[in-house]
Design an enzyme around this catalytic site. Sequence first.
Site, PDB file in Angstrom:
ATOM      1  N   CYS A  51       0.875  34.283  33.759  1.00  0.00           N
ATOM      2  CA  CYS A  51      -0.381  34.932  34.171  1.00  0.00           C
ATOM      3  C   CYS A  51      -0.826  35.881  33.072  1.00  0.00           C
ATOM      4  CB  CYS A  51      -0.212  35.651  35.516  1.00  0.00           C
ATOM      5  SG  CYS A  51       1.084  36.894  35.548  1.00  0.00           S
ATOM      6  N   ALA A  53      10.025  33.653  43.477  1.00  0.00           N
ATOM      7  CA  ALA A  53       9.566  34.679  44.417  1.00  0.00           C
ATOM      8  C   ALA A  53       8.161  35.156  44.038  1.00  0.00           C
ATOM      9  CB  ALA A  53      10.533  35.853  44.419  1.00  0.00           C
ATOM     10  N   ASP A 110       7.433  29.378  35.982  1.00  0.00           N
ATOM     11  CA  ASP A 110       6.348  30.365  36.006  1.00  0.00           C
ATOM     12  C   ASP A 110       6.958  31.662  35.485  1.00  0.00           C
ATOM     13  OD1 ASP A 110       3.733  31.310  36.589  1.00  0.00           O
ATOM     14  OD2 ASP A 110       4.507  32.263  38.399  1.00  0.00           O
ATOM     15  N   GLY A 166       4.688  31.494  46.365  1.00  0.00           N
ATOM     16  CA  GLY A 166       3.408  30.803  46.299  1.00  0.00           C
ATOM     17  C   GLY A 166       3.531  29.385  45.771  1.00  0.00           C
ATOM     18  N   LYS A 167       4.141  29.254  44.591  1.00  0.00           N
ATOM     19  CA  LYS A 167       4.264  27.919  43.998  1.00  0.00           C
ATOM     20  C   LYS A 167       5.287  27.067  44.744  1.00  0.00           C
ATOM     21  CE  LYS A 167       2.620  29.215  39.429  1.00  0.00           C
ATOM     22  NZ  LYS A 167       2.258  30.593  39.821  1.00  0.00           N
TER      23      LYS A 167
END
Length: 457
Positions: free
Chosen positions: A227, A108, A174, A111-112
């Site tokens: 990130c 969620a 991620d 994007g990826k």
Amino acid sequence: MILPEAFEKRMKEKLGNAFPAFQQALEEDTPVSIRLNCKKWKVFNFPQTVPWTTDGFYLEKRPKFTLDPLFHAGAYYVQEASSMFLEQAFKQHVDLEESLNVLDLCAAPGGKSTHLASLISEDSLLVSNEVIKSRSSILAENMCKWGSGNVLVTNNDPKDFNRLAEFFDVMVVDAPCSGEGMFRKDPGAVTEWSEENVKLCAQRQQRILMDVWDALRPGGVLIYSTCTYNQLENEDNISWLLDQKEAESLKIETDPQWNVTAVEEKSQYSYHFYPHQNKGEGFFLTVLRKKGEWQPPSTKKKSKKSLLQKASKQEQQALNGWLKNEDPWAFIKHKDTLKAFPKEKLTQIEKLYKNLRVVYGGTELAELKRKNIRPSHQLAMFQSLNKENFQHLEVDKKTALQFLSKGDLQLHELPKDWALITFEEIPLGWVKRAGNRLNTYYPKEWRIRMDISSENY
């Protein structure tokens, strides 16, 4: 921007003479970038590309995306540019011609996952997972709008994937992190940062990696990203995983003009993005390949009744002409709905339904109402929709936004029955004539809630 003292000290040690440039970049405006859905939108003109991806572009300024019908149609996704580097990991280390099983574990808002859906083949399968239930519904909405059709959205804890031994060819993790790379974009991340939180994030990331490792097949690829900048959540975690499991680190070739910071230490390769070097936010990525030989599972005859019941010939005939090409899809009946699933992945999809909590799967084509068949909104969003099979009404921006707000529509012509509302020839959803008026079938929970009456069209 006032940075946490411990963070500033660490970044000065990490960047040296480049730290003032890094600090200055945090005071500048955040770049705005989008990635196009080229299966839907083919006519566009953006002057500046995101160099490490095929379909990514920078915008000169941030528009009101809520007031762009193309945004709601899934013609593009608003995505941070640095994270689009995922494409290089995929293209360089995954055979995209193969029929793959791919997992995006922490997916969620999407994007990826939308990026992965554009990269993999039509006969591949993407599982987009989100552990938080409320966020999984947002993920499902974005995957529906993207419209690739070969996606399942699940709402599971990473440990649940232990039930799927050696199921996935590729995993993207991620991982939830301390968010140092988002300081410019999200000032709240600065106030929440602490050294203790960094340690907690690193421990959580290790648990996540161990929980899902067995679901990756030998020879499969794991792409790990965060990130954040710190070594504890990035290189140290990968070193720890390589000590625990049999894997090798893979190198990604980069163009010097991209200014990606590549780090190689003890045959371990990792890649950093910094806002003073790259037009994007902070980002880290590394790629591992699981060692070992893999034998695909043998195909066995099904002994139990299938969860996915095929639609009857009569029901399938009612869908004739609805899709551009019916060959890749199996038509499945579930209660009073007809769905399309990737034909070559039905066995794997059944296994996923039996072992995971599936929020969204396949593409709902139609609802069966007594003797009537009603096209579903998911069909309108489907990349494989044959819109020429339906009457479609092209509208201007003002009318499109009224439709997306579920307001009353004033059209020059009324359709004969069901019709697609399109904007710049891209479907937005369905309307149906009821006498001298129109019923709008845009999902109520997706409608635009802001006041659009004062907008200058």
